[in-house]
Design a protein around this motif. Structure first.
Motif, PDB file in Angstrom:
ATOM      1  N   ASN A 154     -15.217  23.025  61.780  1.00  0.00           N
ATOM      2  CA  ASN A 154     -16.307  22.347  60.490  1.00  0.00           C
ATOM      3  C   ASN A 154     -17.042  23.328  59.025  1.00  0.00           C
ATOM      4  O   ASN A 154     -17.071  22.551  58.156  1.00  0.00           O
ATOM      5  CB  ASN A 154     -17.726  22.201  61.195  1.00  0.00           C
ATOM      6  CG  ASN A 154     -17.730  21.209  61.904  1.00  0.00           C
ATOM      7  OD1 ASN A 154     -16.429  20.128  62.876  1.00  0.00           O
ATOM      8  ND2 ASN A 154     -18.698  20.484  62.718  1.00  0.00           N
TER       9      ASN A 154
ATOM     10  N   GLU B 117     -13.954  23.093  56.998  1.00  0.00           N
ATOM     11  CA  GLU B 117     -14.009  21.807  56.483  1.00  0.00           C
ATOM     12  C   GLU B 117     -14.608  21.618  55.268  1.00  0.00           C
ATOM     13  O   GLU B 117     -14.568  20.856  54.323  1.00  0.00           O
ATOM     14  CB  GLU B 117     -14.290  20.306  57.589  1.00  0.00           C
ATOM     15  CG  GLU B 117     -12.945  19.557  58.569  1.00  0.00           C
ATOM     16  CD  GLU B 117     -13.662  18.532  59.328  1.00  0.00           C
ATOM     17  OE1 GLU B 117     -12.898  18.032  60.166  1.00  0.00           O
ATOM     18  OE2 GLU B 117     -15.281  18.755  59.957  1.00  0.00           O
ATOM     19  N   ASN B 118     -15.901  22.405  55.379  1.00  0.00           N
ATOM     20  CA  ASN B 118     -17.187  22.107  54.152  1.00  0.00           C
ATOM     21  C   ASN B 118     -16.494  22.966  53.371  1.00  0.00           C
ATOM     22  O   ASN B 118     -16.768  22.777  51.940  1.00  0.00           O
ATOM     23  CB  ASN B 118     -18.423  23.483  54.655  1.00  0.00           C
ATOM     24  CG  ASN B 118     -19.064  21.961  55.770  1.00  0.00           C
ATOM     25  OD1 ASN B 118     -19.652  20.609  55.531  1.00  0.00           O
ATOM     26  ND2 ASN B 118     -19.993  22.720  57.041  1.00  0.00           N
TER      27      ASN B 118
ATOM     28  N   ASN C  33     -12.887  11.782  51.158  1.00  0.00           N
ATOM     29  CA  ASN C  33     -12.899  13.376  52.815  1.00  0.00           C
ATOM     30  C   ASN C  33     -14.354  13.589  53.350  1.00  0.00           C
ATOM     31  O   ASN C  33     -13.728  14.102  53.972  1.00  0.00           O
ATOM     32  CB  ASN C  33     -12.442  14.254  51.303  1.00  0.00           C
ATOM     33  CG  ASN C  33     -10.923  13.930  50.921  1.00  0.00           C
ATOM     34  OD1 ASN C  33     -10.743  14.535  51.411  1.00  0.00           O
ATOM     35  ND2 ASN C  33     -11.301  13.292  49.628  1.00  0.00           N
ATOM     36  N   GLU C  34     -14.981  13.229  52.802  1.00  0.00           N
ATOM     37  CA  GLU C  34     -16.951  13.245  53.612  1.00  0.00           C
ATOM     38  C   GLU C  34     -16.291  12.322  54.737  1.00  0.00           C
ATOM     39  O   GLU C  34     -16.727  13.261  56.500  1.00  0.00           O
ATOM     40  CB  GLU C  34     -17.691  13.347  52.882  1.00  0.00           C
ATOM     41  CG  GLU C  34     -18.209  14.112  51.209  1.00  0.00           C
ATOM     42  CD  GLU C  34     -19.036  13.979  50.431  1.00  0.00           C
ATOM     43  OE1 GLU C  34     -19.416  12.409  49.893  1.00  0.00           O
ATOM     44  OE2 GLU C  34     -19.598  15.288  49.563  1.00  0.00           O
TER      45      GLU C  34
ATOM     46  N   ALA D 221     -13.944  13.908  57.365  1.00  0.00           N
ATOM     47  CA  ALA D 221     -15.179  15.389  57.110  1.00  0.00           C
ATOM     48  C   ALA D 221     -15.467  14.922  58.387  1.00  0.00           C
ATOM     49  O   ALA D 221     -16.101  16.098  59.410  1.00  0.00           O
ATOM     50  CB  ALA D 221     -15.563  16.228  56.893  1.00  0.00           C
TER      51      ALA D 221
ATOM     52  N   ASP E  47     -14.215  14.491  61.613  1.00  0.00           N
ATOM     53  CA  ASP E  47     -13.670  15.618  62.491  1.00  0.00           C
ATOM     54  C   ASP E  47     -12.144  15.200  62.613  1.00  0.00           C
ATOM     55  O   ASP E  47     -11.280  15.824  62.826  1.00  0.00           O
ATOM     56  CB  ASP E  47     -13.394  15.837  63.748  1.00  0.00           C
ATOM     57  CG  ASP E  47     -15.233  16.535  63.604  1.00  0.00           C
ATOM     58  OD1 ASP E  47     -15.853  16.671  63.501  1.00  0.00           O
ATOM     59  OD2 ASP E  47     -15.998  16.463  65.279  1.00  0.00           O
TER      60      ASP E  47
ATOM     61  N   LEU F 247     -10.556  16.041  59.071  1.00  0.00           N
ATOM     62  CA  LEU F 247     -10.024  16.535  57.104  1.00  0.00           C
ATOM     63  C   LEU F 247      -9.866  17.444  57.901  1.00  0.00           C
ATOM     64  O   LEU F 247      -8.345  18.336  57.357  1.00  0.00           O
ATOM     65  CB  LEU F 247     -11.244  16.902  56.410  1.00  0.00           C
ATOM     66  CG  LEU F 247     -11.139  17.459  55.028  1.00  0.00           C
ATOM     67  CD1 LEU F 247     -10.032  16.410  54.187  1.00  0.00           C
ATOM     68  CD2 LEU F 247     -12.415  17.783  54.766  1.00  0.00           C
ATOM     69  N   ILE F 248     -10.119  18.460  58.582  1.00  0.00           N
ATOM     70  CA  ILE F 248      -9.229  19.775  59.776  1.00  0.00           C
ATOM     71  C   ILE F 248      -9.235  18.729  60.935  1.00  0.00           C
ATOM     72  O   ILE F 248      -9.789  19.558  61.865  1.00  0.00           O
ATOM     73  CB  ILE F 248      -9.779  20.994  59.625  1.00  0.00           C
ATOM     74  CG1 ILE F 248     -10.109  20.790  57.844  1.00  0.00           C
ATOM     75  CG2 ILE F 248      -9.242  21.618  59.927  1.00  0.00           C
ATOM     76  CD1 ILE F 248     -10.193  22.689  56.748  1.00  0.00           C
TER      77      ILE F 248
END
Length: 492
Positions: free
Chosen positions: A183, A186-187, A472-473, A476, A479, A481-482
């Motif tokens: 996480n 991701e940020n 993209n947000e 994210a 879970d 995005l990565i």
């Protein structure tokens, strides 16, 4: 003469500077995908996150270290000439005893509440006694002793309840932190993508500022020509020239913002800050995706918090077990051998003809501070705190996902509207320019249209960037995005 030499040196250095070739700046082509990859591969923030989470392994390792094997070796020499009661040997100062003592121990605590110890000891004695003694002890003797000691908790830490609770809590806390690492990464990626779009928007704003300045230059030329022919209204030329100066100022400010945004982007990606950036962008606006609902229980934040709740419960169980007095069963089994020669002593030791057994209880209880109950209260509060956080997060992640999807939908609609608005503003400028050239429109209307068109261009670029960031947000929050690493079929 000195002044001439100084001037000559200055001229020479200037000429050399003019003829010395300047190394061309490297060109870096960046897209949104490449920025995300570079941020994960070499970004400073990514390195910080990884190093920070590697430090979280120490508390778990320190907990496991309590159950390591412990090897101890002590050896020493003792010279004894001290007086002893009820012994005629002490009357002669020539009496002396030399002792060589070596002890080896190997112990290990287990999470079953068991402490096992293996002990080997050799005591070698070399003595000088008065020859006048009627009973002459041996001058040299060796005593070997070997045994095993087992100690088992049967009340406090009943068969390792507290030990296993402590180890499980440390392990689950470590796993919880490892889950949250993705996480945080991701940020980092989201921040890099925001910097990418900030830099791209700043570039496009700068280009639009230059384009608007060129438009006003043409307008000034047109108004100056009309003024020379006597067709313009009073004040048209100064007004157009004033707007041109405003555009000059905008070019300078947007240029500064663009350079700062690019430098920040390059620095965050650990790239050469002097590199020239080329943005690889598609002018097409991607459609709003349709994604299936996400399972709340599968989200990393929830899985991590569940582990924290479990760790808190394990700690509470351990504190309850440790609140009881310590009552351990202790068993010892030794075998010994003694002889004047060390090899004879060892043979007697291994023969087992001189055993020594012991079975007993060891009791201990500390009181006065009531620390046992305080630990139980603390761990109960910590468990309730983690459970409350879990309940809150179960609701918040649903809200976060819904809001992220809603934000992406709104950003898509705004981008579509901004594109239409840009086209309308541009059409209005075209019509008003034609009308002003024909003398049918006041210059104020044309200036307003030009400024509105410039603003619409900037708003459209910003809206496209906001839409990509919102997508993209949203990913994210799911879970995605990565994604979590999936194990391969061979288990590697």
């Amino acid at each position: 003469m000195v002044k001439k030499i100084i001037l000559l040196l200055c001229a020479t250095s200037t000429a050399m500077a003019q003829t010395t070739p300047v190394a061309a700046a490297s060109v870096v082509t960046l897209s949104q995908k490449k920025v995300a990859e570079l941020a994960l591969q070499q970004g400073y923030r990514t390195k910080e996150v990884n190093l920070q989470y590697q430090q979280y392994k120490l508390p778990f390792a320190e907990t496991l270290a309590k159950y390591d094997w412990l090897l101890g070796v002590t050896t020493g020499y003792e010279l004894d000439k001290q007086a002893q009661l009820l012994s005629s040997q002490t009357l002669d100062p020539r009496n002396k005893i030399e002792r060589y003592n070596t002890t080896l121990t190997l112990s290990k605590p287990f999470t079953t509440g068991t402490l096992a110890t293996i002990e080997l000891n050799r005591l070698s004695l070399n003595a000088d006694y008065d020859t006048a003694l009627t009973v002459q002890p041996p001058d040299n003797q060796t005593l070997d002793r070997a045994g095993i000691v087992l100690e088992q908790a049967i009340l406090g830490n009943f068969f390792g309840v507290a030990d296993r609770g402590t180890v499980n809590a440390a392990e689950e806390n470590y796993k919880a932190s490892e889950i949250l690492r993705a996480n945080d990464l991701e940020n980092v990626v989201l921040e890099s993508i925001r910097q990418f779009w900030t830099a791209y928007i700043a570039q496009e704003n700068f280009k639009e500022a230059v384009s608007a300045r060129d438009r006003y230059k043409k307008l000034v030329d047109t108004v100056r020509r009309k003024t020379s022919l006597g067709y313009s209204n009073p004040g048209d030329l100064p007004q157009a020239q004033a707007e041109l100066e405003t555009r000059e100022q905008t070019v300078k400010s947007t240029s500064t913002e663009y350079l700062a945004a690019v430098e920040n982007l390059l620095t965050s990606l650990a790239l050469d800050p002097k590199s020239e950036v080329k943005f690889e962008m598609s002018t097409m606006l991607p459609a709003m995706p349709s994604l299936p609902p996400v399972k709340t229980e599968d989200l990393r934040a929830i899985r991590s918090q569940k582990l924290k709740v479990s760790a808190a419960e394990e700690s509470l169980s351990a504190s309850k077990s440790l609140a009881y007095p310590t009552l351990n069963v202790v068993g010892k089994a030794y075998t010994t051998g003694v002889a004047e020669k060390s090899e004879d002593s060892y043979s007697e030791l291994t023969g087992g003809s001189r055993p020594d057994y012991y079975v007993g209880l060891r009791f201990a209880y500390n009181f006065g501070s009531d620390i046992q109950n305080e630990r139980i209260v603390y761990n109960k509060l910590n468990r309730d705190l983690e459970q409350t956080r879990l309940q809150r997060q179960l609701v918040e992640v649903i809200d976060s996902n819904t809001q992220a999807e809603r934000k992406a939908q709104a950003a898509y609609s705004i981008a579509q509207s901004a594109e239409k608005q840009k086209e309308f503003r541009e059409r209005a400028v075209t019509e008003l320019q034609r009308s002003y050239a024909q003398g049918r429109t006041d210059i104020n209307n044309l200036i307003i249209a030009l400024n509105s068109s410039f603003t619409a261009e900037v708003q459209y670029i910003t809206a496209v960037g906001n839409y990509h960031i919102a997508l993209n947000e949203w990913a994210a929050s799911r879970d995605e995005l990565i994604p979590d690493e999936q194990p391969s079929e061979n288990g590697k």
